[in-house]
Design an enzyme around this catalytic site. Sequence first.
Site, PDB file in Angstrom:
ATOM      1  N   LYS A   1       0.828  -1.166  -0.080  1.00 55.30           N
ATOM      2  CA  LYS A   1       0.106   0.012  -0.081  1.00 55.30           C
ATOM      3  C   LYS A   1       0.823   1.255   0.023  1.00 55.30           C
ATOM      4  CE  LYS A   1      -2.274  -0.606   3.844  1.00 55.30           C
ATOM      5  NZ  LYS A   1      -1.723  -1.692   4.380  1.00 55.30           N
TER       6      LYS A   1
ATOM      7  N   ARG B   1      11.496  -6.806   6.164  1.00 53.52           N
ATOM      8  CA  ARG B   1      11.397  -5.753   5.811  1.00 53.52           C
ATOM      9  C   ARG B   1      12.475  -4.771   6.587  1.00 53.52           C
ATOM     10  NH1 ARG B   1       5.659  -2.403   5.108  1.00 53.52           N
ATOM     11  NH2 ARG B   1       5.330  -2.808   7.478  1.00 53.52           N
TER      12      ARG B   1
ATOM     13  N   ARG C   1      -0.054  -8.970  14.100  1.00 53.40           N
ATOM     14  CA  ARG C   1      -0.791  -7.941  13.246  1.00 53.40           C
ATOM     15  C   ARG C   1      -1.554  -8.772  12.200  1.00 53.40           C
ATOM     16  NH1 ARG C   1       4.310  -5.252  11.031  1.00 53.40           N
ATOM     17  NH2 ARG C   1       2.959  -3.832   9.633  1.00 53.40           N
TER      18      ARG C   1
ATOM     19  N   ARG D   1      -9.846   0.953   8.530  1.00 51.26           N
ATOM     20  CA  ARG D   1      -9.526  -0.478   8.897  1.00 51.26           C
ATOM     21  C   ARG D   1     -10.568  -1.394   9.245  1.00 51.26           C
ATOM     22  NH1 ARG D   1      -4.112   0.751   8.657  1.00 51.26           N
ATOM     23  NH2 ARG D   1      -2.949  -1.029   9.483  1.00 51.26           N
TER      24      ARG D   1
ATOM     25  N   ARG E   1      10.990  -1.839  11.579  1.00 49.89           N
ATOM     26  CA  ARG E   1      10.003  -1.207  12.435  1.00 49.89           C
ATOM     27  C   ARG E   1       9.917  -2.293  13.588  1.00 49.89           C
ATOM     28  NH1 ARG E   1       4.848   0.252   9.099  1.00 49.89           N
ATOM     29  NH2 ARG E   1       3.825  -1.140  10.529  1.00 49.89           N
TER      30      ARG E   1
HETATM   31  P1  ADP Z   1       0.340  -1.758   9.377  1.00 49.76           P
HETATM   32  O1  ADP Z   1       0.518  -1.988   7.842  1.00 49.76           O
HETATM   33  O2  ADP Z   1       1.172  -2.857  10.077  1.00 49.76           O
HETATM   34  O3  ADP Z   1      -0.970  -1.451  10.041  1.00 49.76           O
HETATM   35  P2  ADP Z   1       0.624   1.051   9.683  1.00 49.76           P
HETATM   36  O4  ADP Z   1       1.763   1.901   9.573  1.00 49.76           O
HETATM   37  O5  ADP Z   1      -0.509   1.112   8.895  1.00 49.76           O
HETATM   38  O6  ADP Z   1       1.217  -0.547   9.571  1.00 49.76           O
HETATM   39  O7  ADP Z   1      -0.033   1.140  11.269  1.00 49.76           O
HETATM   40  C1  ADP Z   1       0.671   0.788  12.476  1.00 49.76           C
HETATM   41  C2  ADP Z   1      -0.003   0.949  13.643  1.00 49.76           C
HETATM   42  O8  ADP Z   1      -0.888   1.951  13.674  1.00 49.76           O
HETATM   43  C3  ADP Z   1      -1.171  -0.252  13.704  1.00 49.76           C
HETATM   44  O9  ADP Z   1      -0.796  -1.541  14.004  1.00 49.76           O
HETATM   45  C4  ADP Z   1      -2.096   0.495  14.418  1.00 49.76           C
HETATM   46  O10 ADP Z   1      -1.716   0.098  15.710  1.00 49.76           O
HETATM   47  C5  ADP Z   1      -2.106   1.724  13.934  1.00 49.76           C
HETATM   48  N1  ADP Z   1      -3.016   2.203  13.044  1.00 49.76           N
HETATM   49  C6  ADP Z   1      -2.890   2.654  12.055  1.00 49.76           C
HETATM   50  N2  ADP Z   1      -3.882   2.861  11.085  1.00 49.76           N
HETATM   51  C7  ADP Z   1      -4.881   2.595  11.826  1.00 49.76           C
HETATM   52  C8  ADP Z   1      -6.487   2.666  11.837  1.00 49.76           C
HETATM   53  N3  ADP Z   1      -6.963   3.098  10.730  1.00 49.76           N
HETATM   54  N4  ADP Z   1      -7.088   2.066  13.072  1.00 49.76           N
HETATM   55  C9  ADP Z   1      -6.686   1.621  14.010  1.00 49.76           C
HETATM   56  N5  ADP Z   1      -5.345   1.723  14.185  1.00 49.76           N
HETATM   57  C10 ADP Z   1      -4.481   1.908  13.169  1.00 49.76           C
END
Ligand code: ADP
Length: 201
Positions: free
Chosen positions: A14, A128, A172, A89, A161
């Site tokens: 993404k 990664r 996750r 999400r 990360r």
């Molecule tokens: P990933 O692809 O692992 O979710 P992101 O960078 O998108 O990585 O998000 C990292 C963390 O931030 C997630 O694991 C979650 O805890 C939080 N997060 C991100 N976007 C959302 C969302 N839309 N709703 C709830 N938590 C979120």
Amino acid sequence: MKVLVLLGAPGAGKGTQADILARNLGLPRIATGDLFRSAVRAGTPLGVEAKAYMERGEFVPDEITVRMLLQRISAPDAARGVILDGFPRNRAQAEALEAALAARGAQVESALYIEVPEADLLQRLSGRWLCQAHGHTYHDTAYPPRSPGVCDVDGSPLAQRDDDRPEIVAARLRNQLGSLEEVVEFYRPKGLLRTVDGRRP
Ligand code: ADP
């Protein structure tokens, strides 16, 4: 306001595709994960609240996430449109976005779903590495840097990360695949879903 939503599991690509679309369309890429990570780094109340959830590989509660996202898309640079990466999400977030956009006479134009099988996702995520300066991404086997541990582009050190560590990755994924399905099925009946094979180059 042109609103594109990018959907995909963690590791589907993404972020990479969102950056390319953002450049080509001249719209900002807004990633809730990035917003949370910078809040954590800055030590704001939002960051303090979000940190514990992120470290466990869990979603931050909708109430906090939706408030942060709606505030961000109200900024002047988002007036023409946005590319959303990592939001919505789940169904509740998708509904909150729909309502907020409707209030300004807008709606999601398209939800682009980047589909990748689960086995590929596990393998991609646990290898990664990101550059510390600008987030350029590398992979142990698929896309290694020219010299180990150093970014090809800007020479900054690479780091994993915290939530890409193998023991967190599985949690996750489990946590996210179900709610991803919810969001896919929210947009599909509206005719807004477009599915792309995320294994292609
Ligand atoms: P990933 O692809 O692992 O979710 P992101 O960078 O998108 O990585 O998000 C990292 C963390 O931030 C997630 O694991 C979650 O805890 C939080 N997060 C991100 N976007 C959302 C969302 N839309 N709703 C709830 N938590 C979120």
